[in-house]
Design an enzyme around this catalytic site. Structure first.
Site, mmCIF file in Angstrom:
data_model
loop_
_atom_site.group_PDB
_atom_site.id
_atom_site.type_symbol
_atom_site.label_atom_id
_atom_site.label_comp_id
_atom_site.label_asym_id
_atom_site.label_seq_id
_atom_site.Cartn_x
_atom_site.Cartn_y
_atom_site.Cartn_z
ATOM 1 N N GLY A 1 0.765 -1.239 0.000
ATOM 2 C CA GLY A 1 0.000 0.000 0.000
ATOM 3 C C GLY A 1 0.797 1.290 0.000
ATOM 4 O O GLY A 1 0.224 2.370 -0.156
ATOM 5 N N ASP A 2 2.128 1.187 0.168
ATOM 6 C CA ASP A 2 2.941 2.409 0.216
ATOM 7 C C ASP A 2 4.347 2.103 -0.289
ATOM 8 O O ASP A 2 5.342 2.476 0.314
ATOM 9 C CB ASP A 2 2.984 2.928 1.652
ATOM 10 C CG ASP A 2 3.434 4.391 1.739
ATOM 11 O OD1 ASP A 2 3.387 5.090 0.711
ATOM 12 O OD2 ASP A 2 3.820 4.831 2.835
ATOM 13 N N PHE A 3 4.403 1.404 -1.439
ATOM 14 C CA PHE A 3 5.683 0.946 -1.988
ATOM 15 C C PHE A 3 6.351 2.126 -2.690
ATOM 16 O O PHE A 3 6.372 2.230 -3.910
ATOM 17 C CB PHE A 3 5.422 -0.214 -2.960
ATOM 18 C CG PHE A 3 6.609 -1.111 -3.184
ATOM 19 C CD1 PHE A 3 7.229 -1.750 -2.123
ATOM 20 C CD2 PHE A 3 7.089 -1.330 -4.466
ATOM 21 C CE1 PHE A 3 8.327 -2.588 -2.329
ATOM 22 C CE2 PHE A 3 8.187 -2.165 -4.681
ATOM 23 C CZ PHE A 3 8.796 -2.794 -3.609
#
Length: 361
Positions: free
Chosen positions: A205-207
């Site tokens: 979700g926050d790569f």
């Protein structure tokens, strides 16, 4: 996002005491590390080992089940050959004033954030490939509380783009407000109705460029050496992870439009997209830019003292969002899909060219 998430504010001496009390380790070196809403410290222990002490913000600390799931996911990825951190001990909590914060001690991974090195086509390809491998492995994760990751109103989920409408006043007077409104409308009309055709999975979700570490490899390039920060993990879709990865890599590249093709090629070497996912990729990347812009602006109204850090991504993203919008879906997709096709051509023995490089400035 409706209220201020209290960021911990522990002194170094308090952190030393915490490490001794909760983890039975004596710090020989300790210094703070940047964070969006938590408080992070590098810790080297007299007893051996290097760690990151992560003190969670007040809001996330209310959900120990979610934190435990994140820790479990990191361990599972590590066991399956991906460079994720592992926890030294299970999560503990500690009181501080009238707030309570959850604390984790994670292994310290060496390397620089990918934001600090040149984003070559090969490294962008590896980003796409690693993101796809990560989600494919996470799909095998078993845990009695996996349902906690559904996070229905989680504002950073790409499933929740319409929730941005309640924050639109932070763009009052900004000409980009109309672009953001148009992207949200496109999302509602051309993406949301197609969700039944997307493949579900668990998303990191926050790569992004600050959550991926790299180290030099033997071929004078770089290899991915660390995946950090699972705080935005949620039940989502494979196409979400790809869109998020492309968006953040675009913010760090001098020719942002060209980034998507290389990341896409790496992703499809593991998980080829279906036609519906391909159709929605452009709008989903735009949607992530809109999330970054709107939520960063909103966060600054809550934490003006942290503006420099909060606006890192969105300052660059504003220009790219405008550029993508002006070029339009057809132009951008042509670059992405032609570039990605060159990788599959190369696998079949056809020469790889870079004929689309430098087309957009």
């Amino acid at each position: 996002m409706s209220e201020k998430h209290f960021q911990p504010n522990f002194s170094q001496s308090q952190v030393v005491e915490l490490v001794k009390r909760l983890f039975n380790l004596t710090p020989s070196d300790i210094h703070s590390l940047p964070s969006y809403s938590d408080q992070n410290f590098y810790v080297a222990a007299v007893e051996g080992g290097e760690y990151v002490l992560k003190i969670m913000n007040s809001e996330d600390s209310k959900d120990p089940t979610l934190i435990e799931l994140q820790t479990c996911a990191m361990s599972f990825l590590h066991q399956n050959g991906l460079p994720a951190q592992t926890a030294h001990l299970t999560t503990s909590d500690c009181g501080y004033g009238c707030q309570k914060y959850l604390v984790r001690m994670l292994t310290y991974l060496h390397g620089n954030t990918i934001s600090k090195v040149p984003l070559t086509p090969q490294l962008l390809y590896e980003m796409g490939k690693t993101a796809a491998r990560m989600d494919k492995v996470l799909q095998q994760l078993e845990h009695p509380n996996l349902s906690s990751l559904q996070r229905e109103n989680f504002i950073w989920s790409l499933s929740n783009i319409p929730l941005l409408e309640q924050y639109m006043k932070v763009l009052d007077g900004d000409p980009l407000q109309e672009v953001v409104k148009s992207v949200i409308h496109q999302y509602k009309t051309s993406v949301a109705p197609k969700y039944s055709h997307f493949r579900k999975c668990l998303n990191h979700g926050d790569f992004n460029d600050l959550n991926v570490l790299v180290q030099p490899d033997e071929s004078d390039g770089y290899r991915i050496s660390g995946i950090l920060d699972f705080g935005d993990m949620n039940t989502g879709y494979y196409i979400h992870e790809l869109a998020i990865t492309i968006m953040y890599m675009m913010t760090r590249h001098p020719e942002p439009i060209e980034v998507g093709g290389h990341v896409l090629a790496g992703w499809e070497s593991v998980l080829p997209l279906n036609e519906t996912e391909k159709d929605c990729l452009f709008v989903l990347v735009l949607s992530r830019f809109c999330q970054s812009l709107v939520l960063a602006r909103y966060s600054v109204t809550l934490n003006p003292e942290n503006e420099e850090y909060l606006m890192i991504t969105s300052r660059t993203g504003i220009h790219i969002l405008r550029q993508m919008w002006e070029l339009g879906r057809e132009q951008v997709e042509k670059v992405w899909f032609q570039s990605a096709a060159q990788y599959s051509d190369a696998k079949q023995g056809k020469p790889f060219t870079n004929s689309i490089a430098g087309r957009f400035h």
